[in-house]
Enzyme design. Sequence first.
Site, PDB file in Angstrom:
ATOM      1  N   SER A 102     -96.719 -43.604 -18.929  1.00 39.14           N
ATOM      2  CA  SER A 102     -98.119 -43.594 -18.530  1.00 39.14           C
ATOM      3  C   SER A 102     -98.332 -42.824 -17.229  1.00 39.14           C
ATOM      4  O   SER A 102     -97.471 -42.839 -16.343  1.00 39.14           O
ATOM      5  CB  SER A 102     -98.617 -45.027 -18.348  1.00 39.14           C
ATOM      6  OG  SER A 102     -99.906 -45.062 -17.762  1.00 39.14           O
ATOM      7  N   TYR A 135    -104.098 -39.268 -18.226  1.00 41.28           N
ATOM      8  CA  TYR A 135    -105.489 -39.596 -17.957  1.00 41.28           C
ATOM      9  C   TYR A 135    -106.103 -38.409 -17.216  1.00 41.28           C
ATOM     10  O   TYR A 135    -105.445 -37.809 -16.353  1.00 41.28           O
ATOM     11  CB  TYR A 135    -105.617 -40.848 -17.085  1.00 41.28           C
ATOM     12  CG  TYR A 135    -105.333 -42.139 -17.785  1.00 41.28           C
ATOM     13  CD1 TYR A 135    -106.065 -42.517 -18.901  1.00 41.28           C
ATOM     14  CD2 TYR A 135    -104.351 -43.007 -17.321  1.00 41.28           C
ATOM     15  CE1 TYR A 135    -105.825 -43.723 -19.545  1.00 41.28           C
ATOM     16  CE2 TYR A 135    -104.105 -44.217 -17.963  1.00 41.28           C
ATOM     17  CZ  TYR A 135    -104.844 -44.562 -19.067  1.00 41.28           C
ATOM     18  OH  TYR A 135    -104.595 -45.757 -19.700  1.00 41.28           O
ATOM     19  N   THR A 152    -105.131 -39.648 -23.420  1.00 38.56           N
ATOM     20  CA  THR A 152    -105.945 -40.837 -23.683  1.00 38.56           C
ATOM     21  C   THR A 152    -107.412 -40.510 -23.456  1.00 38.56           C
ATOM     22  O   THR A 152    -107.794 -40.038 -22.383  1.00 38.56           O
ATOM     23  CB  THR A 152    -105.511 -42.003 -22.783  1.00 38.56           C
ATOM     24  OG1 THR A 152    -104.173 -42.380 -23.140  1.00 38.56           O
ATOM     25  CG2 THR A 152    -106.427 -43.201 -22.963  1.00 38.56           C
ATOM     26  N   LYS A 199    -105.216 -39.996 -28.129  1.00 34.46           N
ATOM     27  CA  LYS A 199    -105.180 -41.460 -28.234  1.00 34.46           C
ATOM     28  C   LYS A 199    -106.568 -42.049 -27.979  1.00 34.46           C
ATOM     29  O   LYS A 199    -107.237 -41.674 -27.020  1.00 34.46           O
ATOM     30  CB  LYS A 199    -104.187 -42.019 -27.218  1.00 34.46           C
ATOM     31  CG  LYS A 199    -104.009 -43.530 -27.245  1.00 34.46           C
ATOM     32  CD  LYS A 199    -102.930 -43.938 -26.241  1.00 34.46           C
ATOM     33  CE  LYS A 199    -102.651 -45.427 -26.270  1.00 34.46           C
ATOM     34  NZ  LYS A 199    -103.765 -46.225 -25.726  1.00 34.46           N
ATOM     35  N   HIS A 254    -107.302 -49.280 -27.479  1.00 36.11           N
ATOM     36  CA  HIS A 254    -106.664 -49.561 -26.190  1.00 36.11           C
ATOM     37  C   HIS A 254    -106.224 -51.026 -26.091  1.00 36.11           C
ATOM     38  O   HIS A 254    -106.298 -51.644 -25.038  1.00 36.11           O
ATOM     39  CB  HIS A 254    -107.604 -49.214 -25.028  1.00 36.11           C
ATOM     40  CG  HIS A 254    -106.884 -48.659 -23.832  1.00 36.11           C
ATOM     41  ND1 HIS A 254    -106.746 -47.313 -23.602  1.00 36.11           N
ATOM     42  CD2 HIS A 254    -106.249 -49.271 -22.806  1.00 36.11           C
ATOM     43  CE1 HIS A 254    -106.080 -47.112 -22.484  1.00 36.11           C
ATOM     44  NE2 HIS A 254    -105.749 -48.288 -21.980  1.00 36.11           N
TER      45      HIS A 254
END
Length: 384
Positions: free
Chosen positions: A107, A130, A156, A252, A276
């Site tokens: 992440s 992100y 994402t 995603k 999520h």
Amino acid sequence: MPVITCIEDLRRLAQRRVPRMFYDYADSGSWTESTYRANESDFQPIRLRQRVAVPMEPRSTRSTMVGQPVAMPVALAPTGLTGMQHADGEILAARAARAFGVPFTLSTMSICSIEDVAQHAGEGFWFQLYVMRDRDFIERLIDRAKAARCGALVLTLDLQILGQRHKDLKNGLSAPPKLTLPNILNMMTKPRWCLGMLGTPRRQFGNIVGHVKGVSDMGSLSAWTAQQFDPNLNWGDVEWIKKRWGGKLILKGIMDVEDAKLAVDSGADALIVSNHGGRQLDGAESSIRALPRIVEAVGQRIEVHVDSGIRSGQDVLKARALGARGTYIGRAFLYGLGALGEAGVTKALEIIHKELDLTMAFTGHTNIETVDRSILIPGTYPTA
């Protein structure tokens, strides 16, 4: 190691060993948590056809996800704050995934940095992105993922603003945790966790701190997210990121057919049907219910994956039968990590693999590649 038979055993052990704010961070959803619960419960009504007197050997769960060989169609999902479930958590999870033969996805909001993980994960681990307002930082983050030889970029799309999670607000979630009296008292009951944290320098967001101008202390995660994540993310940005990245791109957060069609048009290599983990829009449908509709609409033109709610190998098999080329586990491996560190992640993967393998045999299949809806009882599963 205590006798561990299922993911639920790991969850209970993690709850005892991980400080409350970090356990709650992993094991919670937004608002009423209705979508969080539905993600898991909507797998249960799907029934399997038991077959007999058919060959059960040899069996293979091997497959591919975006062209990468995998021991089973499962990847470790990107999860923020993994290194707060257990010291050096991202490194430990990446090592376990590498040894088992499945992808690990790091992440953006990890505690261990891309460079930390690259030293242990080898080539092929994936990086989740992100999009933030600081586009220069995003470009450098993509370049760092390239330099680490990540096998895919997972973009994402469903967290440009943060869904409200009541437990995080009540616990005052931060990394490292603020030394308030309630936090200190709770951590005193978690000696294994505390000793691990004392032994590592990795206690902040390794991909962020020291890499974003003016950010030396993350403070409140929710406040920082509100300031930095870009709520104006659009399909033009997806095109720009794809060009900048140049490798395999996975999108995603797709829950709607129209968005799935736009994902195809973007040139992405795969999409993940995902809400999520029920942590964003409470009241959205479960991922497994949305999956067949999206597979029917775009499954011939793009690889479709799914996450949210997968707690067993049977869930993996059901998702595969409904058209998912790959699945992702988040909480399932976090429970293992919090319970037993690297050995716990390995145990979670072993549990899921054994359940997947045995259920394949009982349904009359010896190869995961041949699994389709014929293994399911008609009328018990969601359709398009």
